[in-house]
Scaffold this motif. Structure first.
Motif, PDB file in Angstrom:
ATOM      1  N   ALA A   1       1.905  -4.247  -6.722  1.00 62.48           N
ATOM      2  CA  ALA A   1       1.924  -2.831  -6.350  1.00 62.48           C
ATOM      3  C   ALA A   1       3.166  -2.133  -6.880  1.00 62.48           C
ATOM      4  O   ALA A   1       3.133  -0.932  -7.190  1.00 62.48           O
TER       5      ALA A   1
ATOM      6  N   LEU B   1       1.730   1.824  -3.525  1.00 58.58           N
ATOM      7  CA  LEU B   1       0.616   2.432  -4.240  1.00 58.58           C
ATOM      8  C   LEU B   1       0.490   3.914  -3.909  1.00 58.58           C
ATOM      9  O   LEU B   1       0.197   4.728  -4.795  1.00 58.58           O
ATOM     10  N   ALA B   2       0.731   4.271  -2.651  1.00 55.92           N
ATOM     11  CA  ALA B   2       0.683   5.683  -2.271  1.00 55.92           C
ATOM     12  C   ALA B   2       1.718   6.483  -3.047  1.00 55.92           C
ATOM     13  O   ALA B   2       1.455   7.611  -3.490  1.00 55.92           O
TER      14      ALA B   2
ATOM     15  N   ALA C   1     -11.502   1.944  -0.668  1.00 56.22           N
ATOM     16  CA  ALA C   1     -10.689   1.136  -1.583  1.00 56.22           C
ATOM     17  C   ALA C   1     -11.492   0.698  -2.801  1.00 56.22           C
ATOM     18  O   ALA C   1     -10.987   0.720  -3.927  1.00 56.22           O
TER      19      ALA C   1
ATOM     20  N   MET D   1       0.822  -1.209   0.000  1.00 55.39           N
ATOM     21  CA  MET D   1       0.000   0.000   0.000  1.00 55.39           C
ATOM     22  C   MET D   1       0.855   1.258   0.000  1.00 55.39           C
ATOM     23  O   MET D   1       0.483   2.277  -0.592  1.00 55.39           O
TER      24      MET D   1
ATOM     25  N   TRP E   1      -3.972   5.438   0.672  1.00 58.18           N
ATOM     26  CA  TRP E   1      -3.088   4.279   0.792  1.00 58.18           C
ATOM     27  C   TRP E   1      -2.072   4.455   1.913  1.00 58.18           C
ATOM     28  O   TRP E   1      -1.738   3.487   2.614  1.00 58.18           O
TER      29      TRP E   1
ATOM     30  N   ASP F   1      -5.806   9.598  -3.421  1.00 62.21           N
ATOM     31  CA  ASP F   1      -5.359   8.203  -3.393  1.00 62.21           C
ATOM     32  C   ASP F   1      -4.094   8.056  -2.556  1.00 62.21           C
ATOM     33  O   ASP F   1      -3.946   7.093  -1.796  1.00 62.21           O
TER      34      ASP F   1
ATOM     35  N   VAL G   1      -3.937  -1.709  -7.489  1.00 63.14           N
ATOM     36  CA  VAL G   1      -5.135  -1.459  -6.679  1.00 63.14           C
ATOM     37  C   VAL G   1      -5.984  -2.724  -6.605  1.00 63.14           C
ATOM     38  O   VAL G   1      -6.457  -3.116  -5.531  1.00 63.14           O
TER      39      VAL G   1
END
Length: 254
Positions: free
Chosen positions: A146, A75-76, A204, A72, A88, A84, A155
């Motif tokens: 990711a 992803l951030a 999410a 995560m 994350w 977003d 995601v």
């Protein structure tokens, strides 16, 4: 997955945010039904699960949560929208703080001390494994998706851990005895049936729906959504195998 301890007593509900998330959830319903039928979860709900498999599950989950938080965080860092990024980043922090605090509180209970010693002794002797093959495989999958897949596919890979746990939480609290004071696993069951956790799942799922729509209607967009669905399906299959392998106390020799 981020979570907040607390019992919301909410009925089963549809977390889908639109046609794309609804479609992928419908696709995995057979696997979700298999998850609902797992003996591990049935015994958790009625309080009859032996301590050692539960302790093994918590220790496997401790490892997984660290890797999931990393996924995560990736992803951030890659997110195209500031909202977003915030979502994350906060979810990664919550997965390490809130859920690990719940794990620590459970493992500190005297009733689990003998099982904790047993599982740790097996690991030290090479008879047990943390991570197990399934835990290692699932962790590697979400981190790899990711880190290297398109953002939308990443995601999709992390979403089932949110969605399936929320669904299972609702399923379990509806079973007799699941939230009884006599159930030693009540705190775990209640963690995933809360308004706070539902809000995280909604966030999410909404991201999944948005990035699926933003992929567009052309051939490339269809390819992105197909890859998203495949990642979601694989991660949901890992959810089933994760609980099942923890119950079986899977190691690298069996």
């Amino acid at each position: 997955m981020s979570a907040a301890i607390g019992h919301g007593s909410a009925p089963l509900r549809d977390y889908a945010a639109g046609p794309y998330s609804q479609r992928v959830w419908e696709r995995v319903r057979p696997v979700v039904a298999d998850i609902e039928g797992l003996p591990f979860l049935a015994k958790l709900a009625d309080g009859t699960l032996a301590e050692a498999p539960f302790v093994n599950y918590l220790l496997q989950d401790e490892y997984y949560l660290g890797q999931y938080a990393q996924a995560m965080s990736l992803l951030a860092a890659r997110a195209p929208e500031p909202a977003d990024m915030r979502f994350w980043a906060l979810a990664a922090a919550d997965s390490l703080v809130v859920e690990q605090q719940m794990h620590e509180a459970l493992l500190a209970e005297d009733r689990f001390a003998p099982a904790l010693a047993e599982v740790q002794a097996e690991v030290n002797a090479g008879l047990g494994a943390i991570p197990s093959p399934t835990t290692a495989g699932y962790s590697s999958f979400v981190v790899a998706q990711a880190a290297t897949a398109p953002y939308a596919v990443g995601v999709a890979a992390v979403l089932p851990c949110f969605w399936v746990y929320a669904h299972v939480g609702k399923v379990l609290v509806a079973r007799p005895g699941a939230v009884s004071a006599a159930n030693p696993y009540r705190a775990w069951v209640e963690t995933y049936d809360s308004a706070e956790f539902d809000a995280s799942v909604d966030g999410a799922v909404a991201i999944y729906e948005r990035v699926a729509a933003e992929a567009g209607d052309g051939e490339s967009g269809c390819a992105v959504r197909a890859a998203m669905e495949e990642a979601f399906v694989r991660a949901t299959a890992f959810e089933y195998r994760f609980w099942n392998s923890a119950h079986a106390r899977e190691n690298w020799g069996r």
